[in-house]
Motif scaffolding. Structure first.
Motif, PDB file in Angstrom:
ATOM      1  N   THR A 121       0.834  -1.207   0.000  1.00  0.00           N
ATOM      2  CA  THR A 121       0.000   0.000   0.000  1.00  0.00           C
ATOM      3  C   THR A 121       0.866   1.253   0.000  1.00  0.00           C
ATOM      4  O   THR A 121       2.070   1.196   0.266  1.00  0.00           O
ATOM      5  CB  THR A 121      -0.917   0.054   1.235  1.00  0.00           C
ATOM      6  OG1 THR A 121      -0.130   0.324   2.391  1.00  0.00           O
ATOM      7  CG2 THR A 121      -1.693  -1.242   1.417  1.00  0.00           C
ATOM      8  N   ILE A 122       0.238   2.380  -0.219  1.00  0.00           N
ATOM      9  CA  ILE A 122       0.953   3.649  -0.178  1.00  0.00           C
ATOM     10  C   ILE A 122       1.484   3.920   1.224  1.00  0.00           C
ATOM     11  O   ILE A 122       2.504   4.584   1.389  1.00  0.00           O
ATOM     12  CB  ILE A 122       0.072   4.815  -0.682  1.00  0.00           C
ATOM     13  CG1 ILE A 122       0.947   6.024  -1.030  1.00  0.00           C
ATOM     14  CG2 ILE A 122      -1.039   5.139   0.305  1.00  0.00           C
ATOM     15  CD1 ILE A 122       0.239   7.091  -1.826  1.00  0.00           C
ATOM     16  N   MET A 123       0.834   3.381   2.237  1.00  0.00           N
ATOM     17  CA  MET A 123       1.291   3.566   3.618  1.00  0.00           C
ATOM     18  C   MET A 123       2.604   2.825   3.881  1.00  0.00           C
ATOM     19  O   MET A 123       3.302   3.118   4.833  1.00  0.00           O
ATOM     20  CB  MET A 123       0.225   3.116   4.618  1.00  0.00           C
ATOM     21  CG  MET A 123      -1.004   4.027   4.655  1.00  0.00           C
ATOM     22  SD  MET A 123      -2.194   3.705   3.334  1.00  0.00           S
ATOM     23  CE  MET A 123      -2.898   2.132   3.788  1.00  0.00           C
ATOM     24  N   ASP A 124       2.929   1.869   3.025  1.00  0.00           N
ATOM     25  CA  ASP A 124       4.174   1.102   3.167  1.00  0.00           C
ATOM     26  C   ASP A 124       5.354   1.757   2.449  1.00  0.00           C
ATOM     27  O   ASP A 124       6.476   1.268   2.539  1.00  0.00           O
ATOM     28  CB  ASP A 124       3.984  -0.316   2.614  1.00  0.00           C
ATOM     29  CG  ASP A 124       2.892  -1.075   3.346  1.00  0.00           C
ATOM     30  OD1 ASP A 124       2.807  -0.961   4.588  1.00  0.00           O
ATOM     31  OD2 ASP A 124       2.101  -1.774   2.667  1.00  0.00           O
ATOM     32  N   LEU A 125       5.105   2.851   1.738  1.00  0.00           N
ATOM     33  CA  LEU A 125       6.152   3.541   0.994  1.00  0.00           C
ATOM     34  C   LEU A 125       6.783   4.653   1.818  1.00  0.00           C
ATOM     35  O   LEU A 125       6.139   5.230   2.690  1.00  0.00           O
ATOM     36  CB  LEU A 125       5.573   4.196  -0.264  1.00  0.00           C
ATOM     37  CG  LEU A 125       5.024   3.303  -1.350  1.00  0.00           C
ATOM     38  CD1 LEU A 125       4.446   4.161  -2.465  1.00  0.00           C
ATOM     39  CD2 LEU A 125       6.087   2.368  -1.877  1.00  0.00           C
ATOM     40  N   SER A 126       8.005   5.005   1.475  1.00  0.00           N
ATOM     41  CA  SER A 126       8.584   6.228   2.016  1.00  0.00           C
ATOM     42  C   SER A 126       7.891   7.403   1.328  1.00  0.00           C
ATOM     43  O   SER A 126       7.324   7.260   0.241  1.00  0.00           O
ATOM     44  CB  SER A 126      10.095   6.280   1.728  1.00  0.00           C
ATOM     45  OG  SER A 126      10.312   6.448   0.338  1.00  0.00           O
TER      46      SER A 126
ATOM     47  N   ARG B  10      -5.735  -1.882  -0.233  1.00  0.00           N
ATOM     48  CA  ARG B  10      -6.399  -3.040   0.355  1.00  0.00           C
ATOM     49  C   ARG B  10      -7.762  -3.283  -0.305  1.00  0.00           C
ATOM     50  O   ARG B  10      -8.344  -2.383  -0.898  1.00  0.00           O
ATOM     51  CB  ARG B  10      -6.520  -2.886   1.870  1.00  0.00           C
ATOM     52  CG  ARG B  10      -5.158  -2.721   2.540  1.00  0.00           C
ATOM     53  CD  ARG B  10      -5.279  -2.715   4.067  1.00  0.00           C
ATOM     54  NE  ARG B  10      -4.002  -2.367   4.644  1.00  0.00           N
ATOM     55  CZ  ARG B  10      -3.789  -1.295   5.398  1.00  0.00           C
ATOM     56  NH1 ARG B  10      -4.781  -0.469   5.703  1.00  0.00           N
ATOM     57  NH2 ARG B  10      -2.584  -1.046   5.872  1.00  0.00           N
ATOM     58  N   PRO B  11      -8.267  -4.496  -0.216  1.00  0.00           N
ATOM     59  CA  PRO B  11      -9.529  -4.819  -0.892  1.00  0.00           C
ATOM     60  C   PRO B  11     -10.697  -3.894  -0.517  1.00  0.00           C
ATOM     61  O   PRO B  11     -11.468  -3.505  -1.394  1.00  0.00           O
ATOM     62  CB  PRO B  11      -9.791  -6.267  -0.462  1.00  0.00           C
ATOM     63  CG  PRO B  11      -8.413  -6.831  -0.279  1.00  0.00           C
ATOM     64  CD  PRO B  11      -7.619  -5.693   0.338  1.00  0.00           C
ATOM     65  N   ALA B  12     -10.803  -3.508   0.726  1.00  0.00           N
ATOM     66  CA  ALA B  12     -11.905  -2.622   1.117  1.00  0.00           C
ATOM     67  C   ALA B  12     -11.769  -1.244   0.468  1.00  0.00           C
ATOM     68  O   ALA B  12     -12.750  -0.511   0.335  1.00  0.00           O
ATOM     69  CB  ALA B  12     -11.971  -2.475   2.633  1.00  0.00           C
TER      70      ALA B  12
ATOM     71  N   VAL C 119       1.528  -1.610  -4.600  1.00  0.00           N
ATOM     72  CA  VAL C 119       1.099  -0.215  -4.734  1.00  0.00           C
ATOM     73  C   VAL C 119       1.257   0.300  -6.160  1.00  0.00           C
ATOM     74  O   VAL C 119       2.279   0.065  -6.803  1.00  0.00           O
ATOM     75  CB  VAL C 119       1.839   0.693  -3.725  1.00  0.00           C
ATOM     76  CG1 VAL C 119       3.309   0.780  -4.003  1.00  0.00           C
ATOM     77  CG2 VAL C 119       1.212   2.076  -3.663  1.00  0.00           C
ATOM     78  N   HIS C 120       0.205   0.957  -6.650  1.00  0.00           N
ATOM     79  CA  HIS C 120       0.227   1.524  -8.002  1.00  0.00           C
ATOM     80  C   HIS C 120      -0.834   2.612  -8.126  1.00  0.00           C
ATOM     81  O   HIS C 120      -1.757   2.678  -7.327  1.00  0.00           O
ATOM     82  CB  HIS C 120       0.011   0.433  -9.061  1.00  0.00           C
ATOM     83  CG  HIS C 120      -1.303  -0.273  -8.960  1.00  0.00           C
ATOM     84  ND1 HIS C 120      -1.570  -1.210  -7.982  1.00  0.00           N
ATOM     85  CD2 HIS C 120      -2.431  -0.180  -9.707  1.00  0.00           C
ATOM     86  CE1 HIS C 120      -2.801  -1.675  -8.135  1.00  0.00           C
ATOM     87  NE2 HIS C 120      -3.351  -1.054  -9.183  1.00  0.00           N
TER      88      HIS C 120
END
Length: 136
Positions: free
Chosen positions: A49-54, A88-90, A98-99
């Motif tokens: 997810t975008i939350m996992d990116l720097s 995420r699916p929701a 992430v894309h």
């Protein structure tokens, strides 16, 4: 990730029509094209997810999306442009890498994105803003 289609594309194991290839970001034509020019901007390193990116990689993705959107605008002269990033699916994410979708839009192209506006009272919005400021 060995089962991730985007990781396989980045590794050159699966062919793709590449538009931009930078150190940390790649942009490719979406094989599930909705409209001509539909492009995916993908972080090269696997992150769900975008939350996992720097912040830097997230910013690089949006900079590439900006450049691609401008190219799509000049090339296809769409009526509008949707840039969508789902988590995420929701949150409507269908591929766990992430894309961003950069999607030229045309009136009556059949694409919809709707949600019910809940219009909370101002005090609830103020409380939510305070909570987020405290975390930031």
């Amino acid at each position: 990730m060995t089962d991730c289609i985007f990781c396989k594309i980045v590794a050159g194991e699966v062919p793709a029509h590449v538009i931009v290839d930078e150190d940390e970001v790649i942009a490719i034509m979406d094989v599930g094209h909705v409209n001509p020019g539909h492009t995916l901007v993908i972080a090269k390193a696997h992150a769900e997810t975008i939350m996992d990116l720097s912040e830097d990689v997230a910013a690089r993705m949006f900079r590439v999306a900006n450049r691609v959107a401008k190219a799509l605008e000049r090339t296809y002269e769409p009526d509008g442009m949707t840039i969508l990033q789902a988590n995420r699916p929701a949150g409507f994410q269908t591929v766990g890498h992430v894309h961003l979708h950069v999607l030229p839009r045309h009136h009556d192209d059949g694409v919809t994105l709707t949600w019910p506006g809940k219009n909370p009272p101002q005090d609830q919005l103020a409380a939510a803003a305070e909570q987020l400021r405290a975390v930031l």
